[in-house]
Design a protein around this motif. Structure first.
Motif, mmCIF file in Angstrom:
data_model
loop_
_atom_site.group_PDB
_atom_site.id
_atom_site.type_symbol
_atom_site.label_atom_id
_atom_site.label_comp_id
_atom_site.label_asym_id
_atom_site.label_seq_id
_atom_site.Cartn_x
_atom_site.Cartn_y
_atom_site.Cartn_z
ATOM 1 N N GLY A 298 -25.763 -7.457 -58.738
ATOM 2 C CA GLY A 298 -25.622 -6.509 -57.633
ATOM 3 C C GLY A 298 -24.699 -5.331 -57.876
ATOM 4 N N SER A 299 -24.029 -5.304 -59.027
ATOM 5 C CA SER A 299 -22.965 -4.301 -59.181
ATOM 6 C C SER A 299 -23.502 -2.875 -59.134
ATOM 7 C CB SER A 299 -22.204 -4.533 -60.485
ATOM 8 O OG SER A 299 -23.090 -4.406 -61.580
ATOM 9 N N GLY A 300 -24.761 -2.670 -59.505
ATOM 10 C CA GLY A 300 -25.310 -1.319 -59.505
ATOM 11 C C GLY A 300 -25.689 -0.808 -58.135
ATOM 12 N N SER B 182 -39.025 -7.616 -31.157
ATOM 13 C CA SER B 182 -38.020 -7.324 -32.179
ATOM 14 C C SER B 182 -38.650 -6.523 -33.322
ATOM 15 C CB SER B 182 -37.404 -8.630 -32.698
ATOM 16 O OG SER B 182 -36.024 -8.488 -32.925
ATOM 17 N N HIS B 183 -37.839 -6.234 -34.340
ATOM 18 C CA HIS B 183 -38.313 -5.444 -35.484
ATOM 19 C C HIS B 183 -38.325 -6.216 -36.802
ATOM 20 C CE1 HIS B 183 -36.036 -2.709 -32.716
ATOM 21 N NE2 HIS B 183 -37.044 -1.894 -32.900
ATOM 22 N N ASP B 184 -37.590 -7.322 -36.903
ATOM 23 C CA ASP B 184 -37.374 -7.969 -38.210
ATOM 24 C C ASP B 184 -36.822 -6.946 -39.205
ATOM 25 O OD1 ASP B 184 -37.305 -10.006 -40.085
ATOM 26 O OD2 ASP B 184 -39.460 -10.013 -40.490
ATOM 27 N N ALA B 185 -35.925 -6.095 -38.707
ATOM 28 C CA ALA B 185 -35.313 -5.071 -39.561
ATOM 29 C C ALA B 185 -33.972 -5.573 -40.079
ATOM 30 C CB ALA B 185 -35.128 -3.772 -38.772
ATOM 31 N N MET B 186 -33.373 -4.808 -40.962
ATOM 32 C CA MET B 186 -32.070 -5.170 -41.516
ATOM 33 C C MET B 186 -31.375 -3.921 -42.039
ATOM 34 S SD MET B 186 -34.858 -5.902 -43.445
ATOM 35 C CE MET B 186 -35.124 -7.676 -43.434
ATOM 36 N N CYS B 187 -30.073 -4.040 -42.232
ATOM 37 C CA CYS B 187 -29.350 -2.911 -42.836
ATOM 38 C C CYS B 187 -29.666 -2.829 -44.325
ATOM 39 C CB CYS B 187 -27.842 -3.079 -42.635
ATOM 40 S SG CYS B 187 -27.368 -3.149 -40.905
ATOM 41 N N TRP B 188 -29.897 -3.990 -44.928
ATOM 42 C CA TRP B 188 -30.202 -4.001 -46.358
ATOM 43 C C TRP B 188 -30.970 -5.272 -46.685
ATOM 44 C CZ3 TRP B 188 -28.897 0.024 -49.616
ATOM 45 C CH2 TRP B 188 -29.223 -0.157 -50.968
ATOM 46 N N ILE B 189 -32.026 -5.119 -47.489
ATOM 47 C CA ILE B 189 -32.739 -6.270 -48.048
ATOM 48 C C ILE B 189 -32.953 -5.971 -49.535
ATOM 49 C CG2 ILE B 189 -34.976 -5.322 -47.292
ATOM 50 C CD1 ILE B 189 -35.993 -8.235 -47.053
ATOM 51 N N ASP B 190 -32.904 -7.004 -50.356
ATOM 52 C CA ASP B 190 -32.977 -6.784 -51.810
ATOM 53 C C ASP B 190 -34.396 -6.991 -52.358
ATOM 54 O OD1 ASP B 190 -33.172 -9.501 -51.516
ATOM 55 O OD2 ASP B 190 -31.375 -9.999 -52.679
ATOM 56 N N TRP B 191 -35.401 -6.806 -51.521
ATOM 57 C CA TRP B 191 -36.796 -7.026 -51.929
ATOM 58 C C TRP B 191 -37.508 -5.739 -52.328
ATOM 59 C CZ3 TRP B 191 -39.757 -10.966 -48.333
ATOM 60 C CH2 TRP B 191 -39.027 -12.176 -48.270
ATOM 61 N N PHE B 192 -36.837 -4.588 -52.176
ATOM 62 C CA PHE B 192 -37.541 -3.316 -52.360
ATOM 63 C C PHE B 192 -36.829 -2.422 -53.364
ATOM 64 C CE2 PHE B 192 -38.619 -4.936 -48.168
ATOM 65 C CZ PHE B 192 -39.992 -4.818 -48.133
ATOM 66 N N ASP C 111 -32.550 0.750 -54.065
ATOM 67 C CA ASP C 111 -32.175 1.735 -53.046
ATOM 68 C C ASP C 111 -33.035 1.497 -51.816
ATOM 69 O OD1 ASP C 111 -31.260 3.814 -51.550
ATOM 70 O OD2 ASP C 111 -31.824 5.389 -52.961
ATOM 71 N N PHE C 112 -32.746 0.395 -51.139
ATOM 72 C CA PHE C 112 -33.601 -0.033 -50.023
ATOM 73 C C PHE C 112 -33.749 1.042 -48.963
ATOM 74 C CE2 PHE C 112 -33.475 -1.819 -45.646
ATOM 75 C CZ PHE C 112 -34.837 -2.038 -45.538
ATOM 76 N N GLN C 113 -32.624 1.634 -48.575
ATOM 77 C CA GLN C 113 -32.722 2.525 -47.410
ATOM 78 C C GLN C 113 -33.596 3.744 -47.713
ATOM 79 O OE1 GLN C 113 -28.758 3.010 -45.867
ATOM 80 N NE2 GLN C 113 -28.753 0.950 -45.016
ATOM 81 N N ASN C 114 -33.533 4.218 -48.939
ATOM 82 C CA ASN C 114 -34.404 5.321 -49.332
ATOM 83 C C ASN C 114 -35.863 4.857 -49.391
ATOM 84 O OD1 ASN C 114 -34.906 8.010 -50.214
ATOM 85 N ND2 ASN C 114 -35.182 7.195 -52.290
ATOM 86 N N ALA C 115 -36.074 3.653 -49.943
ATOM 87 C CA ALA C 115 -37.438 3.116 -50.028
ATOM 88 C C ALA C 115 -38.034 2.939 -48.627
ATOM 89 C CB ALA C 115 -37.421 1.782 -50.773
#
Ligand SMILES: [Zn+2]
Length: 326
Positions: free
Chosen positions: A37-39, A264-274, A277-281
């Protein structure tokens, strides 16, 4: 007055207010994060971002945020506590359970009924009970509901074992259940069959991600069994568009099913599946997939289509309150 456990302790169910029934603060694999995760992970940046996003959804009038992140999704309560301290206007309800589409945790592969280390009841279910009865690790935070996943139409024995362990913990504690299902494959039917066999109270079950389907016969059958339909992926347009999701809710409200749906949305601040750079994706592919899409866009669309404020309150306030009332 009945109460429900939250990250900041017990809250009277009448104080839950407007509730989003399936959101994650984070969905990040702990072992992946620790080793790779360091990157892409900056703890302070991610915590600050979560505080901003949760304050913002609270400002829309949301009082309670139900987070079904369990083992398999990187549940880490100290981080959630730290965030919730900075957003005291929001109740965060957390869960116990296990999230995997095919397997049990390797730690339980050899321990359990009929296994090398023959233990009964299933030690997996006993861990779930402990999260609810005693609290999660040494945080003092108690889980208030149970979560597992039935994604594939032909579930593995491991997935069945997890579901039955969830049912065991539900019987022991009375905690309600949320199951990730694949609505297109209609796995909710099998889920309710198993839970019925396990003597679960089906009125305390959310069949999660039901809103991915527009098959009214399927949905009404689940609802007629007593379950709540999770219309809980607003903004995941790649699976189903908001107009289509809205149309299904309108049709079910017209048929008198408002008491059987939660939003609901099933949203999150961050998920590591995408990627890194999740938020940009997310912005590129599903810009509506965030905690505020329901208040900004879905509720106006429901009202415009004739859904009453009473029905909206039923789905956002009364149904969650009933679900968490023991
Ligand atoms: Zn989820």
């Amino acid at each position: 007055m009945p109460t429900v456990e939250t990250v900041r302790g017990a809250v009277e169910v009448t104080d839950l207010g407007t509730t989003l029934m399936h959101e994650h603060v984070f969905f990040v694999g702990t072992e992946y994060l620790q080793n790779y995760g360091s990157g892409w992970w900056d703890e302070e940046e991610r915590v600050a971002d979560a505080i901003t996003r949760l304050r913002s959804v609270a400002a829309k009038g949301v009082r309670t945020f139900v987070d079904p992140t369990v083992w398999g999704g990187g549940r880490y309560i100290p981080r959630i506590q730290r965030i919730n301290e900075q957003v005291p206007e929001l109740n965060i309800i957390v869960a116990s359970g296990y999230y995997h589409y095919t397997d049990v945790p390797l730690q339980f592969l050899n321990r359990g009924p009929g296994l090398i280390f023959d233990e009964s009841p299933d030690p997996l279910g006993k861990e779930f009970v402990r999260d609810i009865a005693d609290g999660i690790a040494d945080t003092g935070v108690k889980a208030a509901f149970l979560k597992c996943a039935v994604e594939h139409p032909d579930p593995t024995p491991a997935v069945e074992r997890v579901l039955r362990s969830v049912a065991y913990a539900h019987r022991e504690t009375g905690a309600p259940i949320t199951v990730h299902t694949n609505a297109v494959q209609q796995t909710g039917t099998w889920v309710l069959d198993v839970l019925r066999e396990e003597s679960a109270d089906l009125t305390k079950v959310v069949v999660g991600h039901s809103g991915d389907s527009g098959d009214l016969d399927y949905l009404m059958k689940l609802a007629d069994a007593g379950a709540l339909l999770g219309m809980d992926r607003f903004g995941i347009d790649l699976y189903r568009s908001t107009p289509d999701r809205v149309e299904t809710i309108v049709a079910l409200c017209e048929r008198g099913y408002a008491e059987r749906m939660v939003l609901s949305h099933d949203a999150m601040c961050w998920i590591d599946w995408f990627g890194d750079d999740f938020q940009n994706a997310r912005q590129q592919t599903m810009p509506n997939w965030h905690y505020e899409h329901i208040h900004d866009d879905v509720l106006p669309a429901l009202r415009a289509a004739g859904v009453s404020d009473t029905d909206i309150d039923t789905m956002l306030v009364a149904n969650p309150r009933r679900y968490f009332t023991g």
